[in-house]
Write a protein that holds these residues in place. Structure first.
Motif: not given
Ligand code: 4TP
Ligand code: NAD
Length: 364
Positions: A164-167, A194-196, A294-296, A302-304, A320-322
């Motif tokens: 992902g971007h984050t990593e 994050t993405h695990l 964790y992610h899920d 939040l997305k709901s 800064i990264r959004t």
């Molecule tokens: N978890 C993030 C989301 O739900 O928006 C998506 O996978 C993007 O992750 P990165 O910004 O690390 O790519």
């Protein structure tokens, strides 16, 4: 008056909706809302083709004007050239400056072509270099298809799988730890991992990871959001936060001892709470940020409450990264059906953070 630095948008996967949403904001004039030059990375030919498609679909009123800069990224003086480009802004009738990142092969909407994945990675490299060089105020990322980069064997800087971007930005910046946070009107949710894969999460819930996450959240809530005494609620890992150790011991043995360190330092933070009831209005009304393990655990809630109107940001980076809150939406590329609201929110948040920050004595 000091010139404001540009906001850079990476459009990401060319077969997805990244270019569409930039064109949609350009068409409505919304890229001008930030009083900053807007720079965009994309393939010039693919962008023109996408604009033509959206015009034909009747969703663009006219083709946005942009100025193309052909980068010689391999040149030694690539970065030295870039600040000279800051004089180019959006007041000369151009909606944005396009930093041309050519694709290896022509782009077909909705069809991933891993031969174009190197160009996606190149956009991130350019963004990182420009941000590090302080030629831009912030990076705003459009969506990429993680699986495409993985299939193309594009790896993170440490040689591990691209996740992902984050990593990517964490490793490129030499950071030991950053924190993924997603934010909308309803809540802000930060993640310890994050993405695990789910099976790898318990091992990643270490005292050090929890401690670093909490500290980064506190620091960036202060620095980036101006919240000097953030109120933070923390999810447990297990059902019912472990049910007193009967349903898991991570809360008792790892998470709570760390949280008590912060409580003793008079930080307004909870001990581990059952995640199923933490996200209820009563609790959210009294908190500035939630930390999920964790992610899920955190992101579906939040997305709901505002998918498409949420911003993904990385805390703990030196810049800064959004980002948008959505993926590549391959099904919508070129159709005109994509919403650009999350990109707008991501630009807006980056702009506000840049206005608040002072980097090396330069207001960005
Ligand atoms: N978890 C993030 C989301 O739900 O928006 C998506 O996978 C993007 O992750 P990165 O910004 O690390 O790519
Ligand atoms: N910021 C990022 O780079 C980012 C974020 C999330 C997912 N992804 C990646 O995107 C790829 C596809 O993921 P996915 O299918 O789970 O999620 P997705 O967000 O691409 O799509 C989920 C659903 O939401 C719709 N949708 C998405 N964005 C929309 C928009 N702007 N307007 C209207 N509808 C929209 C899609 O049409 C689809 O029905 C994966 O490779 C994933 O890793 C990237």
């Amino acid at each position: 008056m000091q010139k404001k630095l540009p906001l850079l948008i990476t459009t990401g996967e060319p077969a997805g909706i990244g270019m569409d949403i930039v064109l949609l904001l350009a068409d409505t004039g919304k890229l001008q809302d930030f009083a900053r030059p807007i720079w965009v990375t994309a393939d010039h030919t693919a962008l023109q083709k996408r604009a033509d498609m959206l015009l034909a679909a009747g969703v663009l009123r006219s083709c946005p004007r942009w100025q193309t800069v052909d980068l010689d990224i391999a040149a030694d003086n690539f970065l030295e050239q870039m600040p000279q480009q800051t004089h180019m802004n959006t007041h000369d009738g151009h909606a944005f400056i396009l930093l041309n990142t050519p694709c290896a092969q022509s782009v077909i909407c909705g069809q991933i072509n891993t031969r174009n994945s190197a160009m996606v990675a190149q956009q991130l490299e350019i963004a990182h270099q420009l941000a590090t060089y302080k030629a831009i105020a912030a990076i705003i990322t459009g969506p990429l298809q993680k699986s495409a980069l993985i299939d193309a064997d594009i790896r993170l800087p440490d040689g591990t799988m691209f996740s992902g971007h984050t990593e990517f930005f964490m490793q490129q910046s030499g950071c030991d730890k950053v924190v993924m946070m997603l934010a909308n009107q309803a809540m802000k949710v930060a993640l310890v991992t994050t993405h695990l894969a789910l099976k790898d999460i318990p091992a990643a819930i270490t005292a050090n990871n929890v401690r670093q996450t909490v500290q980064i959240v506190i620091d960036d809530m202060q620095e980036k959001f101006g919240l000097m005494q953030p109120r933070i609620l923390v999810c447990g890992l297990n059902p019912h936060a472990g049910e007193g150790g009967h349903l898991g011991v991570e809360e008792m043995e790892i998470i709570n001892p760390v949280l008590r360190e912060f409580i003793a330092a008079e930080i307004n933070i909870s001990e581990a709470m059952p995640a199923d009831t933490l996200f209820t209005p009563r609790h959210l009304a009294n908190c500035d940020a939630v930390i999920a393990m964790y992610h899920d655990q955190g992101l579906p809630v939040l997305k709901s409450h505002g998918f498409g109107d949420t911003v993904n940001l990385t805390l703990g980076l030196p810049y800064i990264r959004t980002s948008v809150d959505h993926g590549t939406a391959l099904d919508l590329a070129g159709s005109g059906g994509a919403s650009a609201t999350s990109l707008y929110q991501a630009l807006n948040m980056a702009n506000e953070m840049a206005d608040r920050s002072i980097v090396s004595g330069t207001i960005v």
